[in-house]
Motif scaffolding. Structure first.
Motif, short mmCIF file in Angstrom:
data_model
loop_
_atom_site.label_atom_id
_atom_site.label_comp_id
_atom_site.label_asym_id
_atom_site.label_seq_id
_atom_site.Cartn_x
_atom_site.Cartn_y
_atom_site.Cartn_z
N ARG A 151 0.86 -1.19 0.00
CA ARG A 151 0.00 0.00 0.00
C ARG A 151 0.89 1.23 0.00
N TYR A 152 0.58 2.18 -0.88
CA TYR A 152 1.37 3.40 -1.03
C TYR A 152 0.50 4.62 -0.87
N ALA A 153 1.14 5.71 -0.42
CA ALA A 153 0.49 7.02 -0.36
C ALA A 153 1.32 7.97 -1.22
N PHE A 154 0.65 8.65 -2.11
CA PHE A 154 1.27 9.67 -2.97
C PHE A 154 0.66 11.00 -2.59
N ARG A 155 1.47 11.99 -2.28
CA ARG A 155 0.96 13.32 -1.96
C ARG A 155 1.35 14.25 -3.11
N VAL A 156 0.33 14.94 -3.64
CA VAL A 156 0.56 15.87 -4.74
C VAL A 156 0.14 17.27 -4.30
N ARG A 157 0.73 18.27 -4.93
CA ARG A 157 0.43 19.65 -4.58
C ARG A 157 -0.97 20.03 -5.06
N GLY A 158 -1.68 20.75 -4.19
CA GLY A 158 -2.99 21.28 -4.55
C GLY A 158 -4.10 20.27 -4.43
N ARG A 159 -5.27 20.67 -4.85
CA ARG A 159 -6.46 19.81 -4.84
C ARG A 159 -6.56 19.17 -6.21
N ALA A 160 -6.38 17.85 -6.27
CA ALA A 160 -6.50 17.14 -7.55
C ALA A 160 -7.94 17.25 -8.04
N SER A 161 -8.11 17.53 -9.32
CA SER A 161 -9.45 17.69 -9.88
C SER A 161 -10.16 16.34 -9.94
N ASP A 162 -11.47 16.40 -10.08
CA ASP A 162 -12.26 15.18 -10.20
C ASP A 162 -11.85 14.38 -11.44
N GLU A 163 -11.49 15.07 -12.51
CA GLU A 163 -11.06 14.41 -13.74
C GLU A 163 -9.76 13.64 -13.51
N VAL A 164 -8.83 14.24 -12.79
CA VAL A 164 -7.55 13.58 -12.48
C VAL A 164 -7.80 12.36 -11.60
N LEU A 165 -8.63 12.52 -10.59
CA LEU A 165 -8.92 11.40 -9.69
C LEU A 165 -9.61 10.27 -10.44
N ALA A 166 -10.51 10.62 -11.36
CA ALA A 166 -11.17 9.60 -12.18
C ALA A 166 -10.15 8.85 -13.04
N ALA A 167 -9.17 9.57 -13.59
CA ALA A 167 -8.13 8.94 -14.40
C ALA A 167 -7.30 7.97 -13.56
N LEU A 168 -7.01 8.33 -12.33
CA LEU A 168 -6.25 7.44 -11.45
C LEU A 168 -7.09 6.23 -11.04
N GLN A 169 -8.38 6.41 -10.89
CA GLN A 169 -9.25 5.33 -10.45
C GLN A 169 -9.57 4.34 -11.56
N GLU A 170 -9.19 4.63 -12.79
CA GLU A 170 -9.41 3.70 -13.89
C GLU A 170 -8.72 2.37 -13.62
N GLU A 171 -7.56 2.42 -13.00
CA GLU A 171 -6.79 1.21 -12.76
C GLU A 171 -6.41 0.98 -11.31
N LEU A 172 -6.75 1.88 -10.44
CA LEU A 172 -6.33 1.76 -9.05
C LEU A 172 -7.47 2.18 -8.14
N GLU A 173 -7.80 1.33 -7.20
CA GLU A 173 -8.79 1.70 -6.20
C GLU A 173 -8.10 2.64 -5.23
N VAL A 174 -8.50 3.90 -5.22
CA VAL A 174 -7.78 4.89 -4.43
C VAL A 174 -8.65 5.48 -3.33
N GLU A 175 -7.97 5.91 -2.29
CA GLU A 175 -8.58 6.72 -1.23
C GLU A 175 -7.97 8.11 -1.39
N VAL A 176 -8.75 9.13 -1.22
CA VAL A 176 -8.26 10.49 -1.40
C VAL A 176 -8.50 11.30 -0.13
N GLU A 177 -7.48 12.03 0.29
CA GLU A 177 -7.59 12.95 1.43
C GLU A 177 -7.05 14.30 0.99
N VAL A 178 -7.84 15.33 1.15
CA VAL A 178 -7.39 16.69 0.86
C VAL A 178 -7.13 17.37 2.20
#
Length: 88
Positions: A18-45
């Protein structure tokens, strides 16, 4: 699975980490959807909306490198990568 992209599993199968990736800013819904295409993700802002934590299970190191490449291609500024304990 798209050509050239390593496989990514959903859920905690044997041999995964299990990995955690922290990115700058608030990831857009479109970006999160792109990541969720292949990875079940949890998101924390964070409360100040200065970064977004994306957590998920990856089967191996090749998948980790694939995820890092995907983050880069989506134009996200990577701040931190951590391997999480299995229970976390």
């Amino acid at each position: 699975m798209a050509a050239g992209r390593p496989p990514v599993v959903k859920g905690a199968a044997m041999g995964t980490a299990r990995y955690a990736f922290r990115v700058r800013g608030r990831a857009s819904d479109e970006v999160l959807a792109a990541l969720q295409e292949e990875l079940e993700v949890e998101v924390e802002v964070d409360p100040d909306r200065t970064s977004t934590a994306i957590k998920g299970w990856l089967p191996d190191q090749a998948a980790l490198y694939g995820m890092l490449e995907r983050i880069r291609l989506l134009g996200l500024e990577l701040l931190e990568v951590r391997r999480l304990p299995r229970s976390g």
